[in-house]
Design a protein around this motif. Structure first.
Motif, PDB file in Angstrom:
ATOM      1  N   ALA A   8      77.632  37.850  28.208  1.00 47.54           N
ATOM      2  CA  ALA A   8      77.646  38.436  29.555  1.00 47.54           C
ATOM      3  C   ALA A   8      77.031  39.829  29.550  1.00 47.54           C
ATOM      4  N   VAL A   9      77.326  40.622  28.537  1.00 48.77           N
ATOM      5  CA  VAL A   9      76.759  41.967  28.437  1.00 48.77           C
ATOM      6  C   VAL A   9      75.247  41.889  28.238  1.00 48.77           C
ATOM      7  N   GLU A  10      74.791  40.977  27.415  1.00 50.27           N
ATOM      8  CA  GLU A  10      73.359  40.821  27.169  1.00 50.27           C
ATOM      9  C   GLU A  10      72.623  40.384  28.441  1.00 50.27           C
ATOM     10  N   THR A  11      73.196  39.430  29.167  1.00 47.06           N
ATOM     11  CA  THR A  11      72.593  38.979  30.423  1.00 47.06           C
ATOM     12  C   THR A  11      72.552  40.102  31.447  1.00 47.06           C
ATOM     13  N   SER A  12      73.634  40.828  31.569  1.00 49.77           N
ATOM     14  CA  SER A  12      73.695  41.945  32.505  1.00 49.77           C
ATOM     15  C   SER A  12      72.685  43.022  32.134  1.00 49.77           C
ATOM     16  N   SER A  13      72.559  43.301  30.870  1.00 52.14           N
ATOM     17  CA  SER A  13      71.602  44.298  30.394  1.00 52.14           C
ATOM     18  C   SER A  13      70.167  43.875  30.705  1.00 52.14           C
ATOM     19  N   THR A  14      69.860  42.602  30.512  1.00 52.38           N
ATOM     20  CA  THR A  14      68.522  42.092  30.813  1.00 52.38           C
ATOM     21  C   THR A  14      68.229  42.173  32.304  1.00 52.38           C
ATOM     22  N   LYS A  15      69.191  41.799  33.140  1.00 55.18           N
ATOM     23  CA  LYS A  15      68.994  41.880  34.592  1.00 55.18           C
ATOM     24  C   LYS A  15      68.772  43.320  35.032  1.00 55.18           C
ATOM     25  N   ILE A  40      65.239  44.378  34.120  1.00 55.43           N
ATOM     26  CA  ILE A  40      64.228  43.801  35.020  1.00 55.43           C
ATOM     27  C   ILE A  40      64.242  44.530  36.359  1.00 55.43           C
ATOM     28  N   ARG A  41      65.428  44.856  36.880  1.00 50.65           N
ATOM     29  CA  ARG A  41      65.503  45.600  38.151  1.00 50.65           C
ATOM     30  C   ARG A  41      64.887  46.987  38.019  1.00 50.65           C
ATOM     31  N   LYS A  42      65.114  47.649  36.892  1.00 51.63           N
ATOM     32  CA  LYS A  42      64.490  48.961  36.667  1.00 51.63           C
ATOM     33  C   LYS A  42      62.978  48.827  36.622  1.00 51.63           C
ATOM     34  N   GLU A  43      62.487  47.783  35.975  1.00 53.97           N
ATOM     35  CA  GLU A  43      61.053  47.536  35.914  1.00 53.97           C
ATOM     36  C   GLU A  43      60.492  47.313  37.315  1.00 53.97           C
ATOM     37  N   ALA A  44      61.212  46.561  38.141  1.00 62.40           N
ATOM     38  CA  ALA A  44      60.771  46.322  39.520  1.00 62.40           C
ATOM     39  C   ALA A  44      60.709  47.634  40.296  1.00 62.40           C
ATOM     40  N   ASN A  45      61.702  48.500  40.124  1.00 59.51           N
ATOM     41  CA  ASN A  45      61.695  49.799  40.809  1.00 59.51           C
ATOM     42  C   ASN A  45      60.511  50.651  40.378  1.00 59.51           C
ATOM     43  N   TYR A  76      63.300  38.098  38.394  1.00 59.31           N
ATOM     44  CA  TYR A  76      63.721  38.944  39.503  1.00 59.31           C
ATOM     45  C   TYR A  76      62.600  38.939  40.529  1.00 59.31           C
ATOM     46  N   SER A  77      62.959  38.761  41.786  1.00 56.96           N
ATOM     47  CA  SER A  77      61.965  38.725  42.858  1.00 56.96           C
ATOM     48  C   SER A  77      62.334  39.719  43.935  1.00 56.96           C
ATOM     49  N   LEU A  78      61.297  40.335  44.516  1.00 53.66           N
ATOM     50  CA  LEU A  78      61.519  41.169  45.680  1.00 53.66           C
ATOM     51  C   LEU A  78      60.253  41.199  46.512  1.00 53.66           C
ATOM     52  N   VAL A  79      60.418  41.565  47.769  1.00 57.55           N
ATOM     53  CA  VAL A  79      59.302  41.630  48.705  1.00 57.55           C
ATOM     54  C   VAL A  79      59.212  43.053  49.223  1.00 57.55           C
ATOM     55  N   LYS A  80      58.010  43.622  49.181  1.00 54.93           N
ATOM     56  CA  LYS A  80      57.758  44.973  49.690  1.00 54.93           C
ATOM     57  C   LYS A  80      56.600  44.887  50.668  1.00 54.93           C
ATOM     58  N   ILE A  81      56.756  45.526  51.838  1.00 52.41           N
ATOM     59  CA  ILE A  81      55.723  45.501  52.875  1.00 52.41           C
ATOM     60  C   ILE A  81      55.153  46.902  53.032  1.00 52.41           C
ATOM     61  N   PHE A  82      53.822  46.994  53.013  1.00 51.68           N
ATOM     62  CA  PHE A  82      53.116  48.247  53.236  1.00 51.68           C
ATOM     63  C   PHE A  82      52.354  48.147  54.553  1.00 51.68           C
ATOM     64  N   ARG A  83      52.484  49.172  55.367  1.00 52.29           N
ATOM     65  CA  ARG A  83      51.716  49.225  56.617  1.00 52.29           C
ATOM     66  C   ARG A  83      50.368  49.894  56.333  1.00 52.29           C
ATOM     67  N   LEU A  84      49.328  49.322  56.898  1.00 50.97           N
ATOM     68  CA  LEU A  84      47.980  49.862  56.717  1.00 50.97           C
ATOM     69  C   LEU A  84      47.561  50.622  57.968  1.00 50.97           C
TER      70      LEU A  84
END
Length: 166
Positions: free
Chosen positions: A38-45, A48-53, A155-163
């Motif tokens: 559980a600690v290893e899975t949490s650490s990996t998640k 990945i979230r830090k990488e996404a940020n 990990y997936s996320l959606v980001k929208i940029f206005r042009l």
């Protein structure tokens, strides 16, 4: 007078103690194994979230105030490479007129890496092969999907940029 002296343990008592000890040790091992996983899975998640940020911040830095997007293929619904153009204020010249410069940023997903002006933005063990971009009017939508190699975590996320200059 009949005094009975009981020294030592019987075989049944010894087997009962060993059996109970084994049950406790197996339970402790399973608890330790579960907590470690559980600690290893949490650490990996979290990684990945830090990488996404970090990737979103990098995209924001390069795509702030972008006026237009030129897609390198004909399909603007989903693509993995584009050129962003922005016009920025350069300053004022001697006769008090504003001067502008045009800046471009080349953004692409190649071999699982996010490249901005040919500089890799993501860590080597993070795969972004399924990341896509979408252009809809004056909105650039980034569908960021990160897969950490040697794990099953994504990990997936959606980001929208206005042009433009709205």
């Amino acid at each position: 007078m009949n005094i009975k002296s009981e020294k030592g343990m019987t075989l049944v008592e010894l087997l009962a103690v060993v059996s109970l000890s084994m049950i406790v040790m197996v339970a402790a091992y399973h608890a330790f194994y579960f907590v470690t996983g559980a600690v290893e899975t949490s650490s990996t998640k979290t990684e990945i979230r830090k990488e996404a940020n970090i990737l979103v911040l990098s995209l924001e830095e390069h795509l702030i105030n972008v006026d237009s997007i030129n897609v390198q293929n004909a399909d603007t619904t989903t693509f993995q490479a584009f050129t962003a153009k922005a016009t920025r204020l350069n300053g004022m010249d001697d006769d008090s007129t504003f001067t502008y410069i045009e800046e471009t940023a080349e953004v692409s997903i190649e071999n699982g890496h996010l490249l901005i002006d040919d500089i890799q933005q993501n860590a080597d063990d993070m795969d972004l092969s399924n990341t896509t971009f979408e252009l809809n009017g004056n909105k650039l939508t980034v569908h960021l999907e990160i897969f950490k190699e040697n794990t099953e975590e994504t990990y997936s996320l959606v980001k929208i940029f206005r042009l433009g200059t709205e």
